[in-house]
Design a protein around this motif. Structure first.
Motif: not given
Length: 169
Positions: A61-89
Motif C-alpha cells: 500500500a502507499p504509505d506516509a514515507a512514499l507520499v513524503a518522497r513524492l512531496l520532496d521530489f515535487a518540491a525540488g521541481w523548478d517548474a521551468a519545464r513540465p513534470m510528467l506523472v504516470h501510472c499503469w492506466a
C-alpha cells in the motif's frame, strides 16, 4: 507551470511532445520490466506500490514515507519545464499524485477547486484515496483534500486515461 498526466502507454509520446524535466512513475512492485527508460537521473522518481484504497495483506500500500518522497521530489521541481506523472492506466495513482502536487504547489487554492479542475481535465480521474489521505495529513490540509476527492467521486468508466494537463494556477 505545467503538470502532465498519462498512462504508461503514452509516456514516450508525452516525453517527445512536451520534453518534461521531471518524471514520476507510479507502478506495481511487480512491474519492474515495464518501467519507462529514462535519461533524467534524479529527476525521475520511481514509486512501486499497488493501487489499493487501504492496506491489504499481500499488497504494498502507499504509505506516509512514499507520499513524503513524492512531496520532496515535487518540491525540488523548478517548474521551468513540465513534470510528467504516470501510472499503469493514468486513472488512479497518477491522478492522485497530480492532485497532491497541485495542492502542494497551491497552498492558497481551495482543495475543492483543484479537485474540480482535475475532474474537468480528466472525467475518468479516480484519485487513489489512500494516497490523498496521507498527503492531506502531510500537508496539514485538515481533511479537505480527502473531502474534495470524495466530492468529485469515482470518474467515468474507461479502459485507460489519456494525456492531460492539470492547471496549477
Amino acid at each position: 507551470m505545467t503538470l502532465l498526466v498519462c498512462p504508461l502507454s503514452q509516456v514516450e509520446a508525452a516525453r517527445a511532445l512536451h520534453r518534461p524535466s521531471h518524471l514520476v512513475s507510479l507502478l506495481s512492485p511487480t512491474g519492474e520490466a515495464v518501467w519507462p527508460a529514462s535519461d533524467l537521473g534524479d529527476a525521475h522518481l520511481r514509486l512501486a506500490f499497488h493501487d489499493i484504497p487501504e492496506p491489504r495483506e499481500g499488497y504494498t500500500a502507499p504509505d506516509a514515507a512514499l507520499v513524503a518522497r513524492l512531496l520532496d521530489f515535487a518540491a525540488g521541481w523548478d517548474a521551468a519545464r513540465p513534470m510528467l506523472v504516470h501510472c499503469w492506466a493514468g486513472v488512479s495513482r497518477s491522478t492522485a499524485a497530480a492532485f497532491i502536487v497541485a495542492c502542494q504547489r497551491g497552498p492558497e487554492r481551495a482543495e475543492r477547486d483543484i479537485a474540480q479542475a482535475l475532474r474537468a481535465a480528466a472525467p475518468y480521474a479516480t484519485p487513489n484515496p489512500l494516497m490523498v489521505s496521507l498527503a492531506d495529513a502531510a500537508l496539514g490540509r485538515g481533511g479537505r483534500m480527502s473531502a474534495a476527492v470524495a466530492e468529485i467521486g469515482r470518474g467515468a468508466d474507461t479502459f485507460g486515461g489519456a494525456l492531460f494537463e492539470l492547471p496549477l494556477r
